[in-house]
Design an enzyme around this catalytic site. Structure first.
Site, short mmCIF file in Angstrom:
data_model
loop_
_atom_site.label_atom_id
_atom_site.label_comp_id
_atom_site.label_asym_id
_atom_site.label_seq_id
_atom_site.Cartn_x
_atom_site.Cartn_y
_atom_site.Cartn_z
N HIS A 1 0.82 -1.16 0.00
CA HIS A 1 -0.10 0.12 0.17
C HIS A 1 0.97 1.22 -0.11
O HIS A 1 1.80 1.46 0.92
CB HIS A 1 -0.72 0.08 1.16
CG HIS A 1 -1.77 -1.31 1.32
ND1 HIS A 1 -2.96 -1.16 0.75
CD2 HIS A 1 -1.59 -2.50 1.76
CE1 HIS A 1 -3.64 -2.11 0.95
NE2 HIS A 1 -2.95 -3.01 1.45
N LYS B 1 -7.71 -6.90 -8.03
CA LYS B 1 -7.79 -7.15 -6.66
C LYS B 1 -9.40 -7.37 -6.31
O LYS B 1 -10.02 -6.33 -6.44
CB LYS B 1 -7.15 -6.18 -5.64
CG LYS B 1 -7.40 -6.20 -4.32
CD LYS B 1 -6.23 -7.31 -3.83
CE LYS B 1 -6.61 -7.57 -2.18
NZ LYS B 1 -5.84 -6.57 -1.20
O1 DOR Z 1 -4.08 -4.53 7.60
C1 DOR Z 1 -4.70 -4.16 6.71
N1 DOR Z 1 -4.51 -2.85 6.13
N2 DOR Z 1 -5.08 -5.07 5.82
C2 DOR Z 1 -5.67 -4.48 4.56
O2 DOR Z 1 -6.30 -5.58 3.92
C3 DOR Z 1 -5.76 -3.06 4.08
C4 DOR Z 1 -4.57 -2.45 4.70
C5 DOR Z 1 -4.65 -1.07 4.51
O3 DOR Z 1 -5.09 -0.51 3.50
O4 DOR Z 1 -4.53 -0.35 5.39
ZN ZN Z 2 -2.98 -4.99 1.80
#
Ligand code: DOR
Ligand code: ZN
Length: 348
Positions: free
Chosen positions: A16, A100
């Site tokens: 991310h 996704k």
């Molecule tokens: O812990 C997580 N954070 N799991 C996810 O699937 C998304 C991610 C986020 O975008 O912060």
């Molecule tokens: Zn993720």
């Protein structure tokens, strides 16, 4: 004892990067250690079309320091209205690598996700025909399902039926957290299915998050599980099995939104992911399998060459400190603390 390790430059198959000031702050950490990363599309609003992905890729490239050896691999956020022609055009133009699937409501910014997978069947058919991988956030979201059971139920209720209906669809089960996930992926024909595993799920279990106080920086989704699952993940990651590869799921959130009465899910591990993994593989007596996990298996699943450039890790007698929080405007982002001493660092 091995004290230097030179690997083909690693890739991060689940990342991310966010947008705006956060993107500018975090992207350099990934670009200094990884050659490529699969970039998640869960922005607000999500990256839904080829045009969205092209624009986001340009913003990422602008956030990468000049001269960095880093290529973002873009993904689209699957919705119930995703247009098969748009994904085909974006794939043909080399703009996107994968799609996704977020079950609606599963995690951060997943409100636009899929409620009814049958609505995406036309998209799956086209992906199957074109060989575009489907990346899954593998958790069911029904409120009555216990949060610790959501991954196992996803396999049973969603993933396995989907793979039976679309047998040529290539699927990556992202950030697996259970022995159920590892066993399911290990039973699939190599090349048809893969799984990413995060640093935190290899190093921690739910006791680390919950015993002696709630540690919000370890809250992520899918949530940390019991230690038997952690052991199964370490076994899978260090086995050399080409179906398992690194996806850090590094997911930055401002510290005040993590240390909060309703804290956000996500662990920011980009700055120290490789050092932590070297320690994890050393502790498992499997340092010789680190390169397969971080540099070879993922590229091979995606049909890409292994990177020709290299990265060197060195072992240090003194443990390395956890990196300081990074500054983003008037906020900070806290870096993953692996708890155990880390005697490795990337040579820069
Ligand atoms: O812990 C997580 N954070 N799991 C996810 O699937 C998304 C991610 C986020 O975008 O912060
Ligand atoms: Zn993720």
């Amino acid at each position: 004892m091995i004290d230097h390790l030179t690997l083909s430059r690693p890739d991060d198959w689940h990342l991310h990067l966010r947008d705006g000031a956060m993107l500018a702050a975090v992207a350099p950490y990934t670009a200094r250690d990884f050659a490529r990363a699969i970039v998640m599309p869960n922005l607000v609003p999500p990256v839904r079309t080829g045009a969205d992905a092209a624009a986001y890729a340009a913003r990422i490239r602008a956030a990468i320091p000049d001269g960095a050896d880093f290529t973002p691999l873009m993904t689209l956020y699957l919705t119930e209205t995703t247009d098969p022609d748009d994904i085909e055009a974006a794939h043909t133009a080399g703009i996107i690598t994968a799609l996704k699937l977020y079950p609606a409501g599963a995690t951060t910014n997943s409100d636009a996700g899929v409620k009814d997978v049958t609505k995406a069947h036309a998209v799956f058919e086209r992906m199957e025909a074109l060989g575009i991988p489907l990346l899954t956030h593998g958790e069911v979201t029904a409120p009555e399902i216990d949060i610790f059971d959501r991954e196992a139920r996803f396999i049973e209720d969603v993933l396995d039926p989907l793979r039976q209906r679309f047998p040529k669809l290539r699927v990556v089960m992202e950030h697996i957290t259970t022995k159920d996930g590892a066993d399911y992926v290990a039973s699939a024909t190599p090349g048809s299915m893969g799984a990413t595993i995060t640093v935190q799920h290899l190093m921690l279990n739910r006791n680390h998050m919950l015993v002696g106080g709630v540690r919000p920086h370890y809250y992520c989704l899918p949530i940390l599980k019991r230690s038997t699952h952690q052991d199964a993940l370490v076994e899978a990651a260090t086995s050399g099995d080409p179906r398992f590869f690194l996806g850090t799921d590094s997911a930055p959130h401002p510290t005040d939104l993590k240390e909060n009465a309703c804290g956000c899910a996500g662990v920011f591990s980009a700055p120290n992911a490789l050092a932590c993994l070297a320690q994890t593989f050393e502790d498992a007596g499997k340092l010789d399998q680190l390169e397969a996990f971080v540099s070879r298996n993922g590229a091979s699943f995606y049909g890409l060459p292994t990177n020709t450039s290299t990265l060197t890790l060195e072992r240090t007698d003194a443990p390395q400190p956890v990196p300081e929080p990074i500054i983003v405007g008037d906020q900070t982002v806290t870096v993953f603390d692996p708890i155990r001493p880390i005697h490795w660092r990337v040579v820069r």
